[in-house]
Structure formats: C-alpha cells, structure tokens
Design a protein around this motif. Sequence first.
Motif, PDB file in Angstrom:
ATOM      1  N   SER A   1       0.819  -1.213   0.000  1.00 30.79           N
ATOM      2  CA  SER A   1       0.000   0.000   0.000  1.00 30.79           C
ATOM      3  C   SER A   1       0.854   1.264   0.000  1.00 30.79           C
ATOM      4  CB  SER A   1      -0.922   0.018   1.224  1.00 30.79           C
ATOM      5  OG  SER A   1      -1.815  -1.069   1.199  1.00 30.79           O
TER       6      SER A   1
ATOM      7  N   ASN B   1       1.151   3.723  -3.285  1.00 31.56           N
ATOM      8  CA  ASN B   1       0.678   5.105  -3.132  1.00 31.56           C
ATOM      9  C   ASN B   1       1.789   6.106  -3.417  1.00 31.56           C
ATOM     10  OD1 ASN B   1      -1.964   4.430  -2.494  1.00 31.56           O
ATOM     11  ND2 ASN B   1      -1.553   4.320  -0.295  1.00 31.56           N
TER      12      ASN B   1
ATOM     13  N   GLU C   1      -1.363   1.705 -12.808  1.00 31.38           N
ATOM     14  CA  GLU C   1      -2.407   0.831 -13.348  1.00 31.38           C
ATOM     15  C   GLU C   1      -1.957   0.098 -14.613  1.00 31.38           C
ATOM     16  OE1 GLU C   1      -3.125   3.582 -11.608  1.00 31.38           O
ATOM     17  OE2 GLU C   1      -4.049   2.278 -10.116  1.00 31.38           O
TER      18      GLU C   1
ATOM     19  N   ASN D   1      -0.268  -3.369 -13.852  1.00 34.13           N
ATOM     20  CA  ASN D   1      -1.027  -4.311 -13.032  1.00 34.13           C
ATOM     21  C   ASN D   1      -0.546  -5.750 -13.172  1.00 34.13           C
ATOM     22  OD1 ASN D   1      -2.945  -2.951 -11.437  1.00 34.13           O
ATOM     23  ND2 ASN D   1      -4.219  -2.541 -13.214  1.00 34.13           N
TER      24      ASN D   1
ATOM     25  N   SER E   1      -6.172  -6.645 -10.659  1.00 31.31           N
ATOM     26  CA  SER E   1      -5.370  -5.420 -10.552  1.00 31.31           C
ATOM     27  C   SER E   1      -4.649  -5.368  -9.209  1.00 31.31           C
ATOM     28  CB  SER E   1      -6.275  -4.198 -10.694  1.00 31.31           C
ATOM     29  OG  SER E   1      -7.135  -4.098  -9.572  1.00 31.31           O
TER      30      SER E   1
ATOM     31  N   GLU F   1      -5.106  -3.091  -7.110  1.00 27.24           N
ATOM     32  CA  GLU F   1      -6.129  -2.729  -6.129  1.00 27.24           C
ATOM     33  C   GLU F   1      -6.872  -3.968  -5.640  1.00 27.24           C
ATOM     34  OE1 GLU F   1      -7.005  -0.059  -4.339  1.00 27.24           O
ATOM     35  OE2 GLU F   1      -5.152   0.755  -5.149  1.00 27.24           O
TER      36      GLU F   1
ATOM     37  N   GLU G   1      -7.076  -5.030  -1.733  1.00 27.85           N
ATOM     38  CA  GLU G   1      -8.362  -5.307  -1.089  1.00 27.85           C
ATOM     39  C   GLU G   1      -8.412  -6.725  -0.540  1.00 27.85           C
ATOM     40  OE1 GLU G   1     -10.999  -3.349  -0.296  1.00 27.85           O
ATOM     41  OE2 GLU G   1      -9.604  -1.756  -0.875  1.00 27.85           O
TER      42      GLU G   1
END
Length: 200
Positions: free
Chosen positions: A134, A138, A148, A151, A181, A183, A187
């Motif tokens: 993370s 970021n 992105e 990925n 991805s 993300e 998650e």
Amino acid sequence: MLKTVSEQSRRSINITKVDSNTRLPQTKLPKFHGGYDEWMRFHDLFVAMVQSKENISGAEKMDYLLSCLKGNTSSVIKHLSHNNANFDVAWDLLKSLYDKPQFITVAHFDKLFEFPMLKGTGLDEIKCFFRTISENINALRALKKPVESWNTLLVYVLAKKMDEETRVLWVRATKTKEDPSIEDLIEFLKDRINELERLN
C-alpha cells in the motif's frame, strides 16, 4: 450565569492565544534516515510542520531539521552555522541530494520486489506485506507513475511472494477476474487481515 459565561469566554480567549503562539504542533517531527523511499513523506511533513511556518526563525528551523536527521544524513549540513540564512542553504542542499524522482521511484520498486517470501499465514506477516504494498504503490502514484498500466507485472511478482495457503485463497478470490489489478490484491489482503483479526 453571566459571570460564568464571561469566565468561560476569557478562558477560551486565553487558550486561543496560547494556541496561536505555539510554534510547533504536539505531533512528533518526522525522522529521516537517508532512504530515497523516505524522502517524499519526510519532505511533505517537514514543510508543513516547520519550513512553512513564518513565526519560526531560520536558526530554530535549522535546529529542528538537525533533530530530524538520523545516521549520517546530518553530516552534509552539520558544518553550517545555526543562523537564519543557513537554514535555506541546508534545506536546498538536502533537496539537491534526495529530491531525485528517478532514484525515489527505484527505491519504491526495491521495497516491493525485494520483500521476502511470506513464511506463514500469521497476522503480523500479512499486515507487513499489506503495508509495504500500500505505502509504496501510493508513493509511486504520488510520483505520477502509471501504476495501473503495470497491473499484470506487479500482481504476478507480489502474488508469488505469498505463502501457499494465502496464494490459494487469492486464486479463489480472483477466479472470475481475467486480469486482477493491484487494487484487487490490496483489497484481498485487507479482507484477509480482517478475517485473521476476527479469528484471533
């Protein structure tokens, strides 16, 4: 009743005056150990908490800056006298050494790609893995990097670092996704941490 309100008002005014004269917030100043991956966070916090404050003299800012520098990082500026003019010299010198987007980017990739293989399914290990991904993703986004578009590579490399049980759960969680991805991975790890915390 009027007297009570008046006393409260005076106390409020006094508190406001104290707050307005406070030079630094109670939050601890950030520390910088010389890593390129640390620079952006340190820079932004130090600017917000110290460098941008007009009611702090340059000499005091110099003291605060030196207190934040750990290890050998202070050696590049400690020879400078503590006066108002030299703070800007010291700050510009640090920026010239560490404010290098290319090196910062590489440092964040190193943090991701050199993360060790997970040896188990423990909560602490998963949390560390999650935080590393993370924070560095970021940071790369803050550098305006096209995260992105990476990925497939990022997910492939990072998923390979999972222990067998976590990887099986990851495969199950993404079985309906053709191209998960980064993300999705973040998650998934967040959900896994919540599960483990409930079990503990």
